[in-house]
Motif scaffolding. Structure first.
Motif, PDB file in Angstrom:
ATOM      1  N   HIS A  39       0.825  -1.201   0.000  1.00  0.00           N
ATOM      2  CA  HIS A  39       0.000   0.000   0.000  1.00  0.00           C
ATOM      3  C   HIS A  39       0.866   1.261   0.000  1.00  0.00           C
ATOM      4  O   HIS A  39       0.507   2.274  -0.606  1.00  0.00           O
ATOM      5  CB  HIS A  39      -0.918   0.022   1.229  1.00  0.00           C
ATOM      6  N   LEU A  40       1.985   1.165   0.664  1.00  0.00           N
ATOM      7  CA  LEU A  40       2.851   2.334   0.790  1.00  0.00           C
ATOM      8  C   LEU A  40       3.705   2.568  -0.447  1.00  0.00           C
ATOM      9  O   LEU A  40       3.850   3.697  -0.912  1.00  0.00           O
ATOM     10  CB  LEU A  40       3.747   2.162   2.019  1.00  0.00           C
ATOM     11  N   HIS A  41       4.249   1.491  -1.015  1.00  0.00           N
ATOM     12  CA  HIS A  41       5.258   1.632  -2.061  1.00  0.00           C
ATOM     13  C   HIS A  41       4.773   1.371  -3.474  1.00  0.00           C
ATOM     14  O   HIS A  41       5.396   1.832  -4.437  1.00  0.00           O
ATOM     15  CB  HIS A  41       6.460   0.740  -1.745  1.00  0.00           C
ATOM     16  N   VAL A  42       3.718   0.601  -3.626  1.00  0.00           N
ATOM     17  CA  VAL A  42       3.171   0.356  -4.971  1.00  0.00           C
ATOM     18  C   VAL A  42       1.652   0.520  -4.931  1.00  0.00           C
ATOM     19  O   VAL A  42       0.908  -0.411  -5.231  1.00  0.00           O
ATOM     20  CB  VAL A  42       3.577  -1.041  -5.510  1.00  0.00           C
ATOM     21  N   PRO A  43       1.175   1.706  -4.559  1.00  0.00           N
ATOM     22  CA  PRO A  43      -0.265   1.897  -4.399  1.00  0.00           C
ATOM     23  C   PRO A  43      -1.061   1.715  -5.683  1.00  0.00           C
ATOM     24  O   PRO A  43      -2.269   1.444  -5.631  1.00  0.00           O
ATOM     25  CB  PRO A  43      -0.371   3.336  -3.875  1.00  0.00           C
ATOM     26  N   ALA A  44      -0.415   1.841  -6.826  1.00  0.00           N
ATOM     27  CA  ALA A  44      -1.131   1.699  -8.089  1.00  0.00           C
ATOM     28  C   ALA A  44      -1.428   0.237  -8.418  1.00  0.00           C
ATOM     29  O   ALA A  44      -2.343  -0.057  -9.193  1.00  0.00           O
ATOM     30  CB  ALA A  44      -0.335   2.332  -9.225  1.00  0.00           C
ATOM     31  N   SER A  45      -0.666  -0.683  -7.837  1.00  0.00           N
ATOM     32  CA  SER A  45      -0.892  -2.105  -8.092  1.00  0.00           C
ATOM     33  C   SER A  45      -1.968  -2.638  -7.167  1.00  0.00           C
ATOM     34  O   SER A  45      -1.960  -2.370  -5.971  1.00  0.00           O
ATOM     35  CB  SER A  45       0.408  -2.905  -7.884  1.00  0.00           C
ATOM     36  N   ARG A  46      -2.890  -3.394  -7.722  1.00  0.00           N
ATOM     37  CA  ARG A  46      -3.952  -4.009  -6.922  1.00  0.00           C
ATOM     38  C   ARG A  46      -3.470  -5.392  -6.488  1.00  0.00           C
ATOM     39  O   ARG A  46      -3.749  -6.401  -7.139  1.00  0.00           O
ATOM     40  CB  ARG A  46      -5.246  -4.096  -7.723  1.00  0.00           C
ATOM     41  N   ILE A  47      -2.731  -5.406  -5.396  1.00  0.00           N
ATOM     42  CA  ILE A  47      -2.203  -6.664  -4.861  1.00  0.00           C
ATOM     43  C   ILE A  47      -3.137  -7.113  -3.745  1.00  0.00           C
ATOM     44  O   ILE A  47      -3.256  -6.454  -2.715  1.00  0.00           O
ATOM     45  CB  ILE A  47      -0.769  -6.496  -4.345  1.00  0.00           C
ATOM     46  N   GLU A  48      -3.802  -8.228  -3.966  1.00  0.00           N
ATOM     47  CA  GLU A  48      -4.744  -8.758  -2.986  1.00  0.00           C
ATOM     48  C   GLU A  48      -4.110  -9.947  -2.276  1.00  0.00           C
ATOM     49  O   GLU A  48      -3.693 -10.911  -2.921  1.00  0.00           O
ATOM     50  CB  GLU A  48      -6.044  -9.176  -3.664  1.00  0.00           C
ATOM     51  N   LEU A  49      -4.041  -9.874  -0.957  1.00  0.00           N
ATOM     52  CA  LEU A  49      -3.450 -10.939  -0.148  1.00  0.00           C
ATOM     53  C   LEU A  49      -4.570 -11.619   0.624  1.00  0.00           C
ATOM     54  O   LEU A  49      -5.248 -10.985   1.436  1.00  0.00           O
ATOM     55  CB  LEU A  49      -2.414 -10.357   0.822  1.00  0.00           C
ATOM     56  N   ILE A  50      -4.775 -12.902   0.389  1.00  0.00           N
ATOM     57  CA  ILE A  50      -5.849 -13.653   1.027  1.00  0.00           C
ATOM     58  C   ILE A  50      -5.245 -14.662   1.992  1.00  0.00           C
ATOM     59  O   ILE A  50      -4.546 -15.592   1.579  1.00  0.00           O
ATOM     60  CB  ILE A  50      -6.731 -14.373  -0.013  1.00  0.00           C
ATOM     61  N   ASN A  51      -5.521 -14.488   3.258  1.00  0.00           N
ATOM     62  CA  ASN A  51      -4.982 -15.365   4.296  1.00  0.00           C
ATOM     63  C   ASN A  51      -5.970 -16.489   4.578  1.00  0.00           C
ATOM     64  O   ASN A  51      -7.039 -16.272   5.136  1.00  0.00           O
ATOM     65  CB  ASN A  51      -4.719 -14.558   5.572  1.00  0.00           C
ATOM     66  N   LEU A  52      -5.595 -17.716   4.215  1.00  0.00           N
ATOM     67  CA  LEU A  52      -6.421 -18.891   4.489  1.00  0.00           C
ATOM     68  C   LEU A  52      -5.736 -19.828   5.482  1.00  0.00           C
ATOM     69  O   LEU A  52      -5.966 -21.037   5.460  1.00  0.00           O
ATOM     70  CB  LEU A  52      -6.737 -19.645   3.194  1.00  0.00           C
ATOM     71  N   GLY A  53      -4.896 -19.291   6.352  1.00  0.00           N
ATOM     72  CA  GLY A  53      -4.256 -20.114   7.376  1.00  0.00           C
ATOM     73  C   GLY A  53      -5.280 -20.647   8.371  1.00  0.00           C
ATOM     74  O   GLY A  53      -6.234 -19.961   8.726  1.00  0.00           O
ATOM     75  N   VAL A  54      -5.081 -21.882   8.810  1.00  0.00           N
ATOM     76  CA  VAL A  54      -5.969 -22.529   9.783  1.00  0.00           C
ATOM     77  C   VAL A  54      -5.127 -23.102  10.919  1.00  0.00           C
ATOM     78  O   VAL A  54      -4.191 -23.886  10.682  1.00  0.00           O
ATOM     79  CB  VAL A  54      -6.814 -23.641   9.130  1.00  0.00           C
ATOM     80  N   SER A  55      -5.449 -22.732  12.126  1.00  0.00           N
ATOM     81  CA  SER A  55      -4.719 -23.207  13.299  1.00  0.00           C
ATOM     82  C   SER A  55      -4.721 -24.732  13.365  1.00  0.00           C
ATOM     83  O   SER A  55      -5.726 -25.381  13.071  1.00  0.00           O
ATOM     84  CB  SER A  55      -5.350 -22.617  14.559  1.00  0.00           C
ATOM     85  N   SER A  56      -3.587 -25.294  13.737  1.00  0.00           N
ATOM     86  CA  SER A  56      -3.372 -26.735  13.941  1.00  0.00           C
ATOM     87  C   SER A  56      -3.215 -27.519  12.646  1.00  0.00           C
ATOM     88  O   SER A  56      -2.972 -28.730  12.686  1.00  0.00           O
ATOM     89  CB  SER A  56      -4.502 -27.376  14.764  1.00  0.00           C
ATOM     90  N   GLU A  57      -3.323 -26.877  11.491  1.00  0.00           N
ATOM     91  CA  GLU A  57      -3.350 -27.613  10.224  1.00  0.00           C
ATOM     92  C   GLU A  57      -1.986 -28.191   9.860  1.00  0.00           C
ATOM     93  O   GLU A  57      -0.941 -27.705  10.282  1.00  0.00           O
ATOM     94  CB  GLU A  57      -3.847 -26.699   9.105  1.00  0.00           C
ATOM     95  N   THR A  58      -2.020 -29.234   9.038  1.00  0.00           N
ATOM     96  CA  THR A  58      -0.818 -29.876   8.517  1.00  0.00           C
ATOM     97  C   THR A  58      -0.962 -30.090   7.011  1.00  0.00           C
ATOM     98  O   THR A  58      -2.049 -29.991   6.454  1.00  0.00           O
ATOM     99  CB  THR A  58      -0.567 -31.256   9.152  1.00  0.00           C
ATOM    100  N   ALA A  59       0.162 -30.389   6.371  1.00  0.00           N
ATOM    101  CA  ALA A  59       0.152 -30.873   4.995  1.00  0.00           C
ATOM    102  C   ALA A  59       0.231 -32.388   4.964  1.00  0.00           C
ATOM    103  O   ALA A  59      -0.097 -33.025   3.962  1.00  0.00           O
ATOM    104  CB  ALA A  59       1.326 -30.273   4.218  1.00  0.00           C
ATOM    105  N   SER A  60       0.671 -32.976   6.071  1.00  0.00           N
ATOM    106  CA  SER A  60       0.938 -34.420   6.138  1.00  0.00           C
ATOM    107  C   SER A  60      -0.283 -35.254   6.498  1.00  0.00           C
ATOM    108  O   SER A  60      -0.312 -36.458   6.232  1.00  0.00           O
ATOM    109  CB  SER A  60       2.023 -34.692   7.180  1.00  0.00           C
TER     110      SER A  60
END
Length: 316
Positions: A39-60
């Motif tokens: 937001h501060l350095h590249v305000p013209a770019s529409r960079i959307e950050l979507i956080n889908l982290g889930v507590s306790s989750e694993t990949a295994s």
């Protein structure tokens, strides 16, 4: 692996990045730092950050026998997460829970490798760049009542858990982290090292103050999240470390960053519950996604106003 962007290759007009991970990503402070930077350095770019982290989750798909509930696994929600978000990039950060706080086991390590490889492969099949972060380190010196809770090797398998972790669990995570960094471009579009960077940060802080606490042993405090954000900025965007560190110092504790965090929590909770997950602990007060997006849009105006206040600061 070279950064995707940098001085000679500016950011695109729009970029949607999804973050998958466990409670460290669920907390999302490192993602909020990234949001504040863009937001501060590249305000013209529409960079959307979507956080889908889930507590306790694993990949295994592994879980300690005495965990309060079977640990969620990203593969139970991955297809819906990708379909709903339609990302350009997906950044994944797993490993802390995948060793289930036990001594190293080749079987558990194999489950982690298989789960992460399948995850990265499915992300690529969906048409997105797959970016693997190493797990962070385990810091037993910061674990509350660590002397009472840490267990030596040789105890029954059922004795180890996040409540009573293996005393040398850090060496398990080091092995996992080194493997992630060994992944080639045929598997991952990029890898981001946060393990060794966080260890170096902890060592430097502890040299100045032997009583320094980096977090609770598992979850880093905000300074650790800042290190994670700096590693992402350097590795994926070619941002010089000194510049990233100065930026974090400038925004920390500001009304600007507090508003970024407010919006992040609002949208993250809505997205997480919209996609769904198997952790029985749901995000309290999560709005329907459409309502959360509308509220976030209203906050955006004020965020851009506050961002302008930092423009003249050389530290930003």
């Amino acid at each position: 692996m070279k950064p995707f962007y940098g001085k000679d290759k500016p950011l695109p007009e729009a970029l949607r990045i999804v973050f998958l991970g466990d409670s460290i990503t669920d907390d999302g402070t490192y993602i909020a730092y990234l949001d504040a930077y863009f937001h501060l350095h590249v305000p013209a770019s529409r960079i959307e950050l979507i956080n889908l982290g889930v507590s306790s989750e694993t990949a295994s798909g592994l879980s300690e026998p005495i965990h309060p509930f079977p640990r969620p696994c990203i593969h139970d929600r991955l297809a819906r997460a990708l379909a709903e978000t339609q990302p350009d990039w997906v950044v994944v950060c797993y490993g802390m829970n995948d060793g289930i706080y036990h001594p190293l086991s080749e079987a558990r390590f194999a489950a982690y490798k298989d789960g992460l490889l399948r995850l990265l492969g499915q992300i690529r099949q969906a048409g997105a760049k797959a970016i693997a972060m190493t797990p962070p380190p385990f810091d037993p010196a910061s674990l509350p009542d660590g002397a009472k809770r840490l267990l030596p090797e040789g105890r029954p398998e059922s004795a180890y858990s996040y409540e009573t972790p293996f005393a040398d669990y850090e060496q398990v995570l080091k092995r996992y982290a080194d493997w992630v960094l060994s992944l080639g471009e045929d598997v991952a579009d990029a890898t981001v090292s946060i393990h060794d960077e966080l260890l170096a940060h902890i060592a430097a802080e502890r040299a100045a103050d032997p009583a320094y606490l980096s977090g609770d042993g598992i979850h880093p405090f905000a300074p650790g999240h800042a290190v994670m954000a700096q590693s992402i900025l350097r590795t994926l965007f070619g941002i010089e470390p000194e510049h990233a560190r100065a930026f974090v110092t400038a925004v920390d504790g500001s009304a600007y960053f507090e508003l970024i965090m407010q919006r992040h929590r609002l949208v993250s909770a809505a997205w997480k519950e919209h996609v769904g997950h198997t952790n029985p602990n749901k995000a309290e007060g999560a709005l329907p996604l459409a309502e959360a997006k509308a509220a976030a849009h209203a906050l955006e105006v004020r965020i851009r106003e506050l961002a302008a206040d930092f423009k003249a600061s050389p530290a930003s």
